[in-house]
Design an enzyme around this catalytic site. Structure first.
Site, PDB file in Angstrom:
ATOM      1  N   THR A  82     -43.446 -91.478  66.714  1.00  0.00           N
ATOM      2  CA  THR A  82     -42.565 -90.442  67.262  1.00  0.00           C
ATOM      3  C   THR A  82     -42.020 -90.803  68.630  1.00  0.00           C
ATOM      4  O   THR A  82     -40.881 -90.466  68.972  1.00  0.00           O
ATOM      5  CB  THR A  82     -43.336 -89.103  67.365  1.00  0.00           C
ATOM      6  OG1 THR A  82     -43.672 -88.691  66.048  1.00  0.00           O
ATOM      7  CG2 THR A  82     -42.515 -88.023  68.025  1.00  0.00           C
ATOM      8  N   SER A 108     -47.643 -93.563  59.216  1.00  0.00           N
ATOM      9  CA  SER A 108     -48.155 -93.280  57.868  1.00  0.00           C
ATOM     10  C   SER A 108     -47.972 -94.509  56.974  1.00  0.00           C
ATOM     11  O   SER A 108     -48.601 -94.608  55.926  1.00  0.00           O
ATOM     12  CB  SER A 108     -47.417 -92.093  57.255  1.00  0.00           C
ATOM     13  OG  SER A 108     -47.612 -90.972  58.076  1.00  0.00           O
ATOM     14  N   THR A 131     -70.563 -87.644  57.817  1.00  0.00           N
ATOM     15  CA  THR A 131     -70.462 -86.178  57.782  1.00  0.00           C
ATOM     16  C   THR A 131     -69.006 -85.701  57.878  1.00  0.00           C
ATOM     17  O   THR A 131     -68.173 -86.327  58.543  1.00  0.00           O
ATOM     18  CB  THR A 131     -71.292 -85.516  58.902  1.00  0.00           C
ATOM     19  OG1 THR A 131     -71.038 -84.103  58.868  1.00  0.00           O
ATOM     20  CG2 THR A 131     -70.933 -86.041  60.281  1.00  0.00           C
ATOM     21  N   GLN A 132     -68.740 -84.589  57.222  1.00  0.00           N
ATOM     22  CA  GLN A 132     -67.429 -83.940  57.331  1.00  0.00           C
ATOM     23  C   GLN A 132     -67.258 -83.236  58.677  1.00  0.00           C
ATOM     24  O   GLN A 132     -66.155 -82.837  59.043  1.00  0.00           O
ATOM     25  CB  GLN A 132     -67.263 -82.879  56.236  1.00  0.00           C
ATOM     26  CG  GLN A 132     -67.238 -83.430  54.855  1.00  0.00           C
ATOM     27  CD  GLN A 132     -67.136 -82.337  53.793  1.00  0.00           C
ATOM     28  OE1 GLN A 132     -66.891 -81.174  54.116  1.00  0.00           O
ATOM     29  NE2 GLN A 132     -67.338 -82.706  52.553  1.00  0.00           N
ATOM     30  N   CYS A 133     -68.383 -83.017  59.375  1.00  0.00           N
ATOM     31  CA  CYS A 133     -68.317 -82.282  60.647  1.00  0.00           C
ATOM     32  C   CYS A 133     -67.621 -83.128  61.712  1.00  0.00           C
ATOM     33  O   CYS A 133     -67.709 -84.349  61.697  1.00  0.00           O
ATOM     34  CB  CYS A 133     -69.715 -81.954  61.150  1.00  0.00           C
ATOM     35  SG  CYS A 133     -70.618 -80.867  60.072  1.00  0.00           S
TER      36      CYS A 133
HETATM   37  N1  ASP Z   1     -45.402 -89.447  61.858  1.00  0.00           N
HETATM   38  C1  ASP Z   1     -45.507 -89.972  63.200  1.00  0.00           C
HETATM   39  C2  ASP Z   1     -46.277 -91.282  63.147  1.00  0.00           C
HETATM   40  O1  ASP Z   1     -47.461 -91.302  63.081  1.00  0.00           O
HETATM   41  C3  ASP Z   1     -46.180 -88.997  64.090  1.00  0.00           C
HETATM   42  C4  ASP Z   1     -46.321 -89.419  65.538  1.00  0.00           C
HETATM   43  O2  ASP Z   1     -46.016 -90.511  65.960  1.00  0.00           O
HETATM   44  O3  ASP Z   1     -46.784 -88.594  66.316  1.00  0.00           O
HETATM   45  O4  ASP Z   1     -45.678 -92.319  63.176  1.00  0.00           O
END
Ligand code: ASP
Length: 347
Positions: A19, A65, A282-284
């Site tokens: 971002t 992602s 753990t999920q915690c």
């Molecule tokens: N979707 C973006 C990424 O991880 C979110 C970010 O940069 O905050 O590239």
């Protein structure tokens, strides 16, 4: 003590995407990456540091992602190639998978004695209320910071919203707040206020200093299986029977607990017999796995499941991929999973 603000300080910025360098596409309204020169133009303050700042821009720049082990390797090799020419490295990266990349990089570098600081932002750097400027500027200062001629933080870290964290202890916790990250099981390494206050006692200084080594092999035959009340035998066993599967991260309840049903423990025993490594996380958000504390985890312990103690899922899955990639045998992998490689687990 010197702050590292001198002419000779050289910092390499590696822009992978995220971002911080995105703009809104008018056609679709979605955020997508822009040219890196634009980012530097938005932060003229960087010139005031009087550092030698060089940049490497990945092509393509990624929404994080789309990160994967091949890009982790690309980042690591870029740092290796430039290691002797720079005092520190700042990686601009999307926040979504920043904690995974930071964890993976931490394992890849052996004998690291310079800072690798990952940062990014929640709002693009060209927007008025951006958090990206502060994140980038302070990351640069931390990457340059030296004490008695040595880098103050020779670790892979995440700097975000006035806090410096050990990268492999960090989790993205919020997709809207500027405080996007936290590190529940390990204290912040520094807090940036009027001064940058380092907590020296928590910073990892590798004992055995040799030449920098970069290990670039990962094995992606792993899965994270999150337990939930009502998980069925059909679902559970089909995941454990994925062809070629070598490692399972079992995300369990509380201090490492699962339902006490026979089919579940039998599935796990069969998987372990086939040579699959099963790691209990753990999920915690905080706390640790203590197998045998409750009846609901004793069977896992007896079956040969490894305790991930207080590791995050991000640190655990990248560690498992890394260890499986190193050509180790099963008992070596289990031994290393339980031990700290780069401060990712409390022993
Ligand atoms: N979707 C973006 C990424 O991880 C979110 C970010 O940069 O905050 O590239």
């Amino acid at each position: 003590m010197t702050s590292g603000k001198n002419e000779k300080t050289s910092i390499l910025i590696i822009y992978t995407g995220g971002t911080i360098g995105m703009v809104q596409r008018p056609e679709t309204g979605t955020l997508a990456p822009v040219k890196f020169e634009q980012i530097l133009k938005e932060v003229p303050e960087l010139n005031k540091f009087n550092y030698n700042i060089q940049t490497v821009v990945f092509n393509p720049v990624l929404d994080s992602s789309n990160m994967n082990p091949a890009v982790w390797v690309k980042i690591a090799l870029t740092i290796k190639k430039n290691y002797n020419s720079f005092d520190g490295f700042v990686i601009l990266h999307g926040t979504d998978t920043m904690a995974y990349t930071a964890s993976a990089l931490s394992y890849m570098f052996e004998n690291l004695d310079k800072p690798i600081i990952l940062t990014g932002s929640q709002l693009p750097i060209g927007t008025i209320r951006t958090d990206g400027k502060e994140n980038l500027i302070t990351s640069m200062e931390i990457a340059a910071y030296k004490e008695n001629g040595k880098s103050k933080v020779p670790e892979v870290c995440i700097y975000f919203d006035f806090r410096l964290y050990r990268g492999n202890r960090t989790v993205k916790r919020d997709s809207e707040q500027f405080s996007a990250f936290h590190s529940v099981n390990y204290p912040a390494l520094a807090v940036a206020g009027v001064d940058i206050r380092f907590s020296s006692e928590f910073i990892y200084i590798p004992g055995n200093k040799g030449i920098l080594k970069v290990n670039t092999k990962f094995d992606d035959n792993v899965v994270i299986l999150k337990m939930f009340p009502g998980i069925s035998e059909k679902v559970f066993s089909s995941i454990l029977n994925i062809p070629g599967l070598k490692g399972i991260i079992l995300e369990t309840f509380g201090s490492g607990n699962v339902p006490t049903v026979n089919w579940l423990i039998n599935c796990i025993k069969k998987a372990i017999k086939k040579g699959i490594v099963v790691l209990n996380i753990t999920q915690c958000e905080g706390g640790r796995v203590i197998m045998g504390q409750y009846e609901t985890s004793l069977e896992l312990l007896n079956a040969g499941v490894v305790s991930g103690k207080d590791m995050t899922s991000e640190a655990a899955v990248t560690k498992l991929m890394f260890l499986l990639g190193q050509g180790l045998n099963n008992s070596e992998i289990k031994m290393y999973l339980n031990k700290s490689l780069r401060g990712e687990i409390s022993e």
